[in-house]
Design a protein around this motif. Structure first.
Motif, PDB file in Angstrom:
ATOM      1  N   LEU A 290       0.773  -1.280  -0.044  1.00  0.00           N
ATOM      2  CA  LEU A 290      -0.045  -0.055   0.111  1.00  0.00           C
ATOM      3  C   LEU A 290       0.834   1.319  -0.087  1.00  0.00           C
ATOM      4  O   LEU A 290       1.682   1.473   1.023  1.00  0.00           O
ATOM      5  CB  LEU A 290      -0.937   0.007   1.128  1.00  0.00           C
ATOM      6  N   VAL A 291       0.618   2.142  -0.881  1.00  0.00           N
ATOM      7  CA  VAL A 291       1.641   3.280  -0.940  1.00  0.00           C
ATOM      8  C   VAL A 291       0.518   4.327  -1.261  1.00  0.00           C
ATOM      9  O   VAL A 291      -0.331   4.544  -1.951  1.00  0.00           O
ATOM     10  CB  VAL A 291       2.539   3.075  -2.276  1.00  0.00           C
ATOM     11  N   PRO A 292       1.208   5.508  -0.984  1.00  0.00           N
ATOM     12  CA  PRO A 292       0.392   6.915  -1.100  1.00  0.00           C
ATOM     13  C   PRO A 292       0.461   7.000  -2.632  1.00  0.00           C
ATOM     14  O   PRO A 292       1.279   6.834  -3.554  1.00  0.00           O
ATOM     15  CB  PRO A 292       1.355   7.945  -0.519  1.00  0.00           C
ATOM     16  N   ALA A 293      -0.668   7.487  -3.180  1.00  0.00           N
ATOM     17  CA  ALA A 293      -1.089   7.842  -4.613  1.00  0.00           C
ATOM     18  C   ALA A 293      -0.032   8.553  -5.268  1.00  0.00           C
ATOM     19  O   ALA A 293       0.332   8.436  -6.196  1.00  0.00           O
ATOM     20  CB  ALA A 293      -2.720   8.382  -4.673  1.00  0.00           C
ATOM     21  N   ILE A 390      -1.041  -1.214  -4.412  1.00  0.00           N
ATOM     22  CA  ILE A 390      -2.598  -0.562  -4.145  1.00  0.00           C
ATOM     23  C   ILE A 390      -2.180   0.759  -3.592  1.00  0.00           C
ATOM     24  O   ILE A 390      -1.661   0.908  -2.564  1.00  0.00           O
ATOM     25  CB  ILE A 390      -3.433  -1.211  -3.307  1.00  0.00           C
ATOM     26  N   SER A 391      -2.867   1.894  -4.299  1.00  0.00           N
ATOM     27  CA  SER A 391      -2.650   3.188  -3.883  1.00  0.00           C
ATOM     28  C   SER A 391      -3.653   3.709  -2.762  1.00  0.00           C
ATOM     29  O   SER A 391      -4.777   3.272  -2.895  1.00  0.00           O
ATOM     30  CB  SER A 391      -2.368   4.200  -5.011  1.00  0.00           C
ATOM     31  N   TYR A 392      -3.390   4.618  -1.967  1.00  0.00           N
ATOM     32  CA  TYR A 392      -4.175   5.104  -0.883  1.00  0.00           C
ATOM     33  C   TYR A 392      -4.034   6.787  -1.065  1.00  0.00           C
ATOM     34  O   TYR A 392      -2.967   7.317  -1.274  1.00  0.00           O
ATOM     35  CB  TYR A 392      -4.261   4.619   0.158  1.00  0.00           C
ATOM     36  N   GLN A 393      -5.276   7.277  -0.521  1.00  0.00           N
ATOM     37  CA  GLN A 393      -5.269   8.862  -0.427  1.00  0.00           C
ATOM     38  C   GLN A 393      -4.695   9.476   1.016  1.00  0.00           C
ATOM     39  O   GLN A 393      -3.841  10.485   0.912  1.00  0.00           O
ATOM     40  CB  GLN A 393      -6.632   9.546  -0.447  1.00  0.00           C
ATOM     41  N   ASP A 394      -4.975   8.743   2.123  1.00  0.00           N
ATOM     42  CA  ASP A 394      -4.622   9.233   3.462  1.00  0.00           C
ATOM     43  C   ASP A 394      -4.303   7.764   4.241  1.00  0.00           C
ATOM     44  O   ASP A 394      -4.808   6.828   3.871  1.00  0.00           O
ATOM     45  CB  ASP A 394      -5.563  10.165   3.831  1.00  0.00           C
TER      46      ASP A 394
END
Length: 479
Positions: A290-293, A390-394
């Protein structure tokens, strides 16, 4: 170094090798060459029942022995494993596919350490404690049925039978039919250690035959199972009819959460390594990154560079960093998952479903796919060399994604500070979280939340799984 075929005609029951009743055999294949490397007998219901009877008959005498005597037997087994490191490493490298150098260290060195460590745990354990007018004592639960998997075969056998036996239990082992050779070597080592007959028994065979005897037999007090969540549910259902204690170590879909302030290069490199160990055939593998977008493209490039260092090759080639999968069926299953990911629109970052340029062996290219949190590959355990990004916003979304599967076995959090990582790690519903690349600890409890299972393995936590509580109440002295 020999790679010839070995036929094992017997099971180990009541302290002796007993020729199999059935002529049916189970083939074991070299995962790098697809050649037949061994055969073991397909155990029958009656053989499994005989093993349970032997374990039951041996229980009282074994449980009554001093702890030091039982611990000394474990020390002998640990020494025997070390003495046969090459035999065991070669067998596991061929059966499972882990490169030989790594198999020596991980697949054999780890179990040897655990046998000795469980002896220490038992010697140091507080077996009795005064609580008010009660004496609380710990006693072995009884006969334990152990059903073990193929991916870390000797390790998973060890984490069950070593603590069970030093606790005073007797055991019946059904090793994986896909990787049973290491178990046969271990049985030889145990026999040479001179344990009393019936304390350790081994019956090869299939789950629906031998495994179901252990799950249903009224003389089996506990069942310890490691395998898929689907099979674990079946085992639990069967064991419930006799209200056995059941310990389950099941599947995983562990998330490696890389926070905005993390050292991205170290985090990506560490995640790729944690995913690819044993060609991804690890229940606690960090298979979701999981990485910041805002850093997705940077993470992709770093992941491509990291995966390029995983050279594919036969397990007996000392230069191989990534070996084959365990079987043709497992290879095909993993390739199907990769195809599904691509069909669902995955960003193919590395690898893919194309077969690598190998003449023989169950090989799959190390693969990295960029996907959405709701895609199939974000939810299903693949059990192969496949990492999804998978990217995430916060951070709120990162935690929600990490907790969005039915599993809760392992995981990681990467941050600029341990304090920040721990704050996020405490919110992830999983049994273990590696903080900024923290290594595996064989003394710490290993096991999962949710559908990753029940119970814990390793150290004193795994040892206590095989003990009962008994309270002895005394009449208080007259005042």
């Amino acid at each position: 170094m020999t790679t010839s075929m070995t036929a094992y005609p017997s099971h180990y029951i009541n302290g002796q090798w007993v020729k199999a009743q059935s002529s049916e055999i189970l083939p074991v294949y070299d995962s790098s060459t697809e050649a037949l490397m061994a055969t073991v007998p397909a155990g029958t219901v009656s053989e499994a029942q005989a093993a349970v009877r032997a374990a039951r008959a041996a229980f009282d005498g074994w449980a009554a022995l001093p702890v030091e005597t039982r611990a000394a037997f474990l020390d002998k087994v640990a020494a025997g494993i070390k003495a046969r490191t090459e035999d065991l490493a070669l067998a596991i490298a061929r059966e499972v596919g882990m490169p030989l150098k790594m198999a020596r260290a991980v697949q054999v060195g780890g179990p040897a350490w655990h046998w000795g460590n469980f002896a220490k745990v038992a010697r140091q354990f507080e077996w009795e404690k005064k609580v008010g007018n009660s004496l609380v004592v710990r006693e072995p639960i009884g006969v334990v049925g152990c059903i073990t998997p193929w991916n870390f075969p000797l390790s998973q056998i060890t984490l069950k039978i070593a603590p069970a036996m030093v606790a005073g239990c007797t055991v019946v082992l059904k090793p994986s039919e896909i990787a049973p050779v290491n178990a046969m070597i271990l049985a030889e080592i145990i026999h040479e250690a001179g344990l009393p007959p019936g304390v350790f028994n081994l019956v090869n065979g299939l789950g629906p035959v031998v495994g179901e005897v252990l799950a249903t037999h009224p003389e089996v007090d506990m069942l310890s199972f490691t395998g898929s969540t689907r099979a674990g549910k079946r085992v639990s259902e069967l064991a419930s009819q006799s209200v056995k204690r059941v310990a389950l170590e099941l599947g995983g879909k562990s998330a490696s959460v890389i926070l905005e302030d993390a050292n991205l290069e170290a985090a990506v490199r560490g995640t790729v390594s944690a995913c690819m160990l044993n060609s991804g055939q690890t229940c606690s593998a960090h298979t979701r990154m999981l990485v910041p977008a805002s850093r997705y493209e940077e993470a992709k490039a770093l992941a491509q560079a990291a995966i390029a260092k995983f050279s594919i090759g036969p397990s007996l080639d000392e230069t191989s960093k990534l070996g084959p999968l365990v079987s043709a069926a497992q290879r095909d299953r993993v390739l199907d998952f990769i195809r599904t990911g691509i069909e669902e629109g995955a960003d193919v970052i590395a690898g893919g479903a194309q077969a690598p340029a190998m003449e023989k062996g169950y090989f799959v290219q190390p693969t990295i796919l960029g996907i959405k949190a709701t895609d199939t590959l974000a939810q299903e355990e693949i059990f192969g060399p496949v990492l999804v990004i998978i990217s995430y916003q916060d951070e709120e979304e990162a935690v929600a994604i990490a907790n969005s599967t039915i599993y809760g076995l392992g995981g990681a959090v990467w941050s600029g500070t341990d304090e920040h990582a721990v704050k996020v790690a405490r919110r992830i519903r999983t049994g273990q979280v590696d903080i900024n690349g923290g290594p595996f600890n064989g003394q710490a409890p290993f096991g999962g939340y949710k559908q990753s299972g029940n119970g814990r393995e390793n150290g004193v936590y795994g040892f206590e799984e095989f003990l009962e509580f008994k309270s002895l109440q005394f009449k208080p002295a007259a005042s």
